[in-house]
Motif scaffolding. Structure first.
Motif, PDB file in Angstrom:
ATOM      1  N   UNK A   1     -17.204  37.755   1.669  1.00 50.41           N
ATOM      2  CA  UNK A   1     -16.798  36.981   0.496  1.00 50.41           C
ATOM      3  C   UNK A   1     -15.298  37.106   0.280  1.00 50.41           C
ATOM      4  N   UNK A   2     -14.696  36.017  -0.203  1.00 55.09           N
ATOM      5  CA  UNK A   2     -13.239  35.978  -0.366  1.00 55.09           C
ATOM      6  C   UNK A   2     -12.909  35.290  -1.686  1.00 55.09           C
ATOM      7  N   UNK A   3     -12.147  35.982  -2.540  1.00 56.68           N
ATOM      8  CA  UNK A   3     -11.703  35.418  -3.813  1.00 56.68           C
ATOM      9  C   UNK A   3     -10.245  34.965  -3.757  1.00 56.68           C
ATOM     10  N   UNK A   4      -9.451  35.606  -2.907  1.00 53.46           N
ATOM     11  CA  UNK A   4      -8.045  35.249  -2.763  1.00 53.46           C
ATOM     12  C   UNK A   4      -7.727  35.234  -1.284  1.00 53.46           C
TER      13      UNK A   4
ATOM     14  N   UNK B   1     -14.972  34.742  -9.047  1.00 56.51           N
ATOM     15  CA  UNK B   1     -15.452  33.415  -9.429  1.00 56.51           C
ATOM     16  C   UNK B   1     -16.444  33.496 -10.583  1.00 56.51           C
ATOM     17  N   UNK B   2     -17.183  34.610 -10.666  1.00 55.55           N
ATOM     18  CA  UNK B   2     -18.138  34.779 -11.769  1.00 55.55           C
ATOM     19  C   UNK B   2     -17.394  34.911 -13.092  1.00 55.55           C
ATOM     20  N   UNK B   3     -16.363  35.749 -13.125  1.00 55.07           N
ATOM     21  CA  UNK B   3     -15.584  35.914 -14.349  1.00 55.07           C
ATOM     22  C   UNK B   3     -14.875  34.617 -14.728  1.00 55.07           C
ATOM     23  N   UNK B   4     -14.382  33.906 -13.716  1.00 56.74           N
ATOM     24  CA  UNK B   4     -13.694  32.642 -13.997  1.00 56.74           C
ATOM     25  C   UNK B   4     -14.654  31.600 -14.555  1.00 56.74           C
ATOM     26  N   UNK B   5     -15.907  31.613 -14.089  1.00 55.09           N
ATOM     27  CA  UNK B   5     -16.890  30.654 -14.603  1.00 55.09           C
ATOM     28  C   UNK B   5     -17.185  30.898 -16.077  1.00 55.09           C
ATOM     29  N   UNK B   6     -17.155  32.165 -16.502  1.00 51.11           N
ATOM     30  CA  UNK B   6     -17.404  32.464 -17.914  1.00 51.11           C
ATOM     31  C   UNK B   6     -16.268  31.999 -18.810  1.00 51.11           C
ATOM     32  N   UNK B   7     -15.061  31.940 -18.266  1.00 48.60           N
ATOM     33  CA  UNK B   7     -13.896  31.552 -19.061  1.00 48.60           C
ATOM     34  C   UNK B   7     -13.748  30.036 -19.201  1.00 48.60           C
ATOM     35  N   UNK B   8     -14.495  29.268 -18.416  1.00 48.31           N
ATOM     36  CA  UNK B   8     -14.357  27.809 -18.474  1.00 48.31           C
ATOM     37  C   UNK B   8     -14.979  27.271 -19.758  1.00 48.31           C
ATOM     38  N   UNK B   9     -14.359  26.257 -20.364  1.00 50.26           N
ATOM     39  CA  UNK B   9     -14.944  25.670 -21.586  1.00 50.26           C
ATOM     40  C   UNK B   9     -16.222  24.893 -21.268  1.00 50.26           C
TER      41      UNK B   9
ATOM     42  N   UNK C   1     -16.406  46.500 -10.130  1.00 50.64           N
ATOM     43  CA  UNK C   1     -15.070  46.007 -10.447  1.00 50.64           C
ATOM     44  C   UNK C   1     -14.715  44.836  -9.545  1.00 50.64           C
ATOM     45  N   UNK C   2     -13.676  44.102  -9.961  1.00 55.76           N
ATOM     46  CA  UNK C   2     -13.128  43.044  -9.113  1.00 55.76           C
ATOM     47  C   UNK C   2     -12.448  43.683  -7.907  1.00 55.76           C
ATOM     48  N   UNK C   3     -12.423  43.007  -6.755  1.00 62.18           N
ATOM     49  CA  UNK C   3     -11.844  43.611  -5.547  1.00 62.18           C
ATOM     50  C   UNK C   3     -10.416  44.111  -5.725  1.00 62.18           C
ATOM     51  N   UNK C   4      -9.592  43.359  -6.455  1.00 62.19           N
ATOM     52  CA  UNK C   4      -8.190  43.750  -6.617  1.00 62.19           C
ATOM     53  C   UNK C   4      -8.042  45.039  -7.422  1.00 62.19           C
ATOM     54  N   UNK C   5      -9.035  45.372  -8.249  1.00 61.72           N
ATOM     55  CA  UNK C   5      -8.974  46.577  -9.083  1.00 61.72           C
ATOM     56  C   UNK C   5      -9.680  47.764  -8.455  1.00 61.72           C
TER      57      UNK C   5
ATOM     58  N   UNK D   1     -13.933  42.701   2.157  1.00 61.80           N
ATOM     59  CA  UNK D   1     -13.854  43.766   3.158  1.00 61.80           C
ATOM     60  C   UNK D   1     -12.424  44.291   3.277  1.00 61.80           C
ATOM     61  N   UNK D   2     -11.449  43.394   3.292  1.00 58.36           N
ATOM     62  CA  UNK D   2     -10.050  43.827   3.407  1.00 58.36           C
ATOM     63  C   UNK D   2      -9.599  44.556   2.149  1.00 58.36           C
ATOM     64  N   UNK D   3     -10.036  44.099   0.984  1.00 60.13           N
ATOM     65  CA  UNK D   3      -9.732  44.839  -0.244  1.00 60.13           C
ATOM     66  C   UNK D   3     -10.314  46.248  -0.170  1.00 60.13           C
ATOM     67  N   UNK D   4     -11.513  46.362   0.394  1.00 58.99           N
ATOM     68  CA  UNK D   4     -12.150  47.670   0.523  1.00 58.99           C
ATOM     69  C   UNK D   4     -11.351  48.581   1.455  1.00 58.99           C
TER      70      UNK D   4
END
Length: 435
Positions: free
Chosen positions: A246-249, A368-376, A413-417, A254-257
Motif C-alpha cells: 500500500x502507498x499513500x505518498x 486515505x481513511x483519515x482523508x475520507x473522514x475529513x471530506x464534506x 499510526x499513519x506510516x509517516x508517524x 513497506x519503505x516507511x517501515x
C-alpha cells in the motif's frame, strides 16, 4: 553508428533546389552534376575523418550507495583525445528505477581538455542498480555527421532505505533538540534499573537513593545514580506480505517501515542494546541481534534489496520460527498492516511470543481513511461512504482493543508517524524496566 546531422539535410535541400532549377534550365545540368559530386565528396571525407579519429574517453563518479527518494549528484568526466575541438552530446544510461533530468548534455571541448558535467538522480526503488554505459555523440569536422558511441562505463550502486533520518537524529541528539522530531526523552534521575555511579546528594533525590555506608565513610550524603537497563535485545519481526505494498505518498508502507527500523536501530544501539531482524511472508531473512554502531550498516545491507511480495502473512509460522531462533528474552516489534480478519491468526501468534518475549505490535493506518473522514458530506453517496469508513475504523479499533486486552502493546499510526512513535514507545519501555 553514424547519424546524419542538420547540415547534411541542409546540403540535401540545396541540391534539391538546384535540381528544380535545372528542370527549368536544362542547359545548367552540368552545374548540378558538379554540385552533387562535390557534396558527396565532402560528406564522404567528413565521414572518414570522424570515423578514424580517437573516441572521447568517459568516466562516471556515482556514490556507492543512494538513499531512497533523495536527490544525489552524479559527476561525469569527458576527455577530448582528438586533435581538434569537439562538440558532444552526452547521455548517461541510468537504470529505470532512477529518475534524472537534463539530458542530453551539449558540451564543447578544446584540444586536450576535459569537462565534468553534473546531473541529479533520484532513486525510486531499493536494491542493487546498474548504470550500464555512457552514450556520446561526436559531431564531425564539417558537421555533416554525428558519430554515436556507447562507452562501456559500468557503475553499480546500492539503494538503501532513506538514512537521512539517522543523520538528522544524530545531529539533534548532539544539539539536544530531539523534541523537534517529536521524540520525548523524559528524565527520571536515579530511578533507572542498572547502577551507574555514586555521587553527592542533590536536592530532590529520594531517601531510598542514599547509600548509607558510603555516606558514613565520606561524612556527607551520597546518592546512588541508576541508568536505564543496557544489554537488552530488540528484534524486529517484519511483514513482507501484500498489504505492505500500500502507498499513500511517494513511499510504500513497506519503505516507511524500513525507515522506522533503521532509525530505531540507531537509537537502540546508542542505548547499548543489541538489535536483530526477522522477516516473513515471502522473503524470510534472519539477522541475529548484535550490539555496536557498526550494526547499522549490517541492518542496511540486510534491508536494502528486501521487497514486499503478494503473499499473505502467516503470523503463527513467523512466531514459531522466531522462538526457535531467539532464545533470550527480547522486545519483539511486529511491524505489519493489520486487518480485522487477521485476528484469528494473529492472536495465537502473539500469545506464543509473549510467553518468552515482550511484544509490541505496530500497525500502519492508511492516510486515505483519515482523508475520507475529513471530506464534506454533500449527498447521499458521500454519507454512505463516510459511514462505511467509520464502520471500518470501528471494527479496526475493536480488533486493536481485543489485542490490548491480552496485554500486548499496540500502535496504530499513519506510516509517516511510525518512526517517532516507535522510538517513544521503545524509550518508555526502557524507562519502565518491564523488559
Amino acid at each position: 553508428m553514424m547519424l546524419p546531422a542538420r547540415r547534411a539535410f541542409q546540403l540535401l535541400g540545396v541540391n534539391a533546389a538546384l535540381a528544380l532549377l535545372v528542370s527549368v534550365f536544362p542547359e545548367r545540368i552540368v552545374l548540378w552534376y558538379v554540385a552533387v559530386g562535390a557534396s558527396l565528396l565532402a560528406v564522404f571525407i567528413d565521414l572518414l575523418l570522424v570515423m578514424t579519429e580517437p573516441a572521447p574517453r568517459g568516466e562516471r563518479f556515482v556514490p556507492h550507495s543512494l538513499p531512497l527518494g533523495v536527490k544525489r549528484s552524479v559527476r561525469l568526466k569527458i576527455h577530448n583525445t582528438s586533435k581538434r575541438p569537439l562538440t558532444l552530446d552526452v547521455f548517461d544510461h541510468f537504470p529505470l528505477e532512477v529518475s534524472a533530468r537534463g539530458f542530453p548534455l551539449r558540451i564543447g571541448l578544446a584540444v586536450g581538455t576535459f569537462a565534468e558535467p553534473l546531473y541529479e538522480v533520484t532513486a525510486n526503488e531499493r536494491g542493487k542498480l546498474l548504470f550500464p554505459c555512457l552514450q556520446i555523440r561526436v559531431r564531425s569536422p564539417l558537421q555533416f555527421w554525428w558519430h554515436d558511441l556507447k562507452l562501456p562505463v559500468v557503475s553499480e550502486v546500492k539503494v538503501y532505505p532513506n538514512f537521512a533520518a539517522v543523520a538528522q537524529y544524530a545531529l539533534m541528539a548532539t544539539d539536544h533538540h530531539l523534541s523537534h522530531m517529536g521524540i520525548m526523552k523524559k528524565r527520571r534521575r536515579g530511578e533507572g534499573q542498572d547502577f551507574h555511579q555514586l555521587r553527592e546528594y542533590r536536592a530532590g533525590d529520594s531517601l531510598r537513593q542514599i547509600d548509607w555506608k558510603a555516606s558514613s565513610r565520606m561524612r556527607r550524603p551520597i546518592s546512588r545514580e541508576y541508568q536505564d537497563e543496557r544489554d537488552q535485545e530488540i528484534i524486529f519481526l517484519l511483514d513482507c506480505g501484500h498489504r505492505m505494498l500500500a502507498k499513500d505518498d511517494s513511499l510504500s508502507h513497506f519503505d516507511h517501515t524500513l525507515n522506522a527500523i533503521l532509525l530505531l536501530t540507531y537509537v537502540a544501539l546508542r542505548q547499548g542494546d543489541a538489535v536483530g531482524l526477522g522477516s516473513f511472508a515471502g522473503q524470510s531473512r534472519w539477522l541475529p541481534a548484535h550490539k555496536g554502531q557498526h550494526n547499522v550498516q549490517h541492518m542496511l545491507d540486510a534491508l536494502y534489496d528486501l521487497q514486499p511480495t503478494t503473499q499473505a502473512p502467516d503470523y503463527a509460522q513467523a512466531a514459531t520460527e522466531l522462538l526457535v531462533r531467539q532464545k533470550k528474552r527480547a522486545l519483539v516489534i511486529l511491524l505489519t498492516n493489520l486487518r480485522d480478519e487477521d485476528l484469528d491468526d494473529l492472536l495465537p501468534a502473539v500469545h506464543i511470543l509473549r510467553k518468552r518475549h515482550l511484544v509490541l505490535l505496530a500497525s500502519m493506518r492508511e492516510q486515505a481513511i483519515d482523508q475520507a473522514l475529513d471530506k464534506p458530506v454533500d449527498n447521499q453517496e458521500d454519507a454512505l461512504h463516510k459511514a462505511a469508513v467509520q464502520h471500518y475504523l470501528a471494527k479496526r479499533e475493536a480488533t486493536l482493543q481485543r489485542i490490548r486486552a491480552t496485554g500486548i502493546r499496540c500502535l496504530d499510526v499513519a506510516p509517516a508517524a511510525l518512526s517517532v512513535n516507535l522510538i517513544n514507545h521503545y524509550l518508555d519501555i526502557k524507562r519502565s524496566g518491564i523488559l
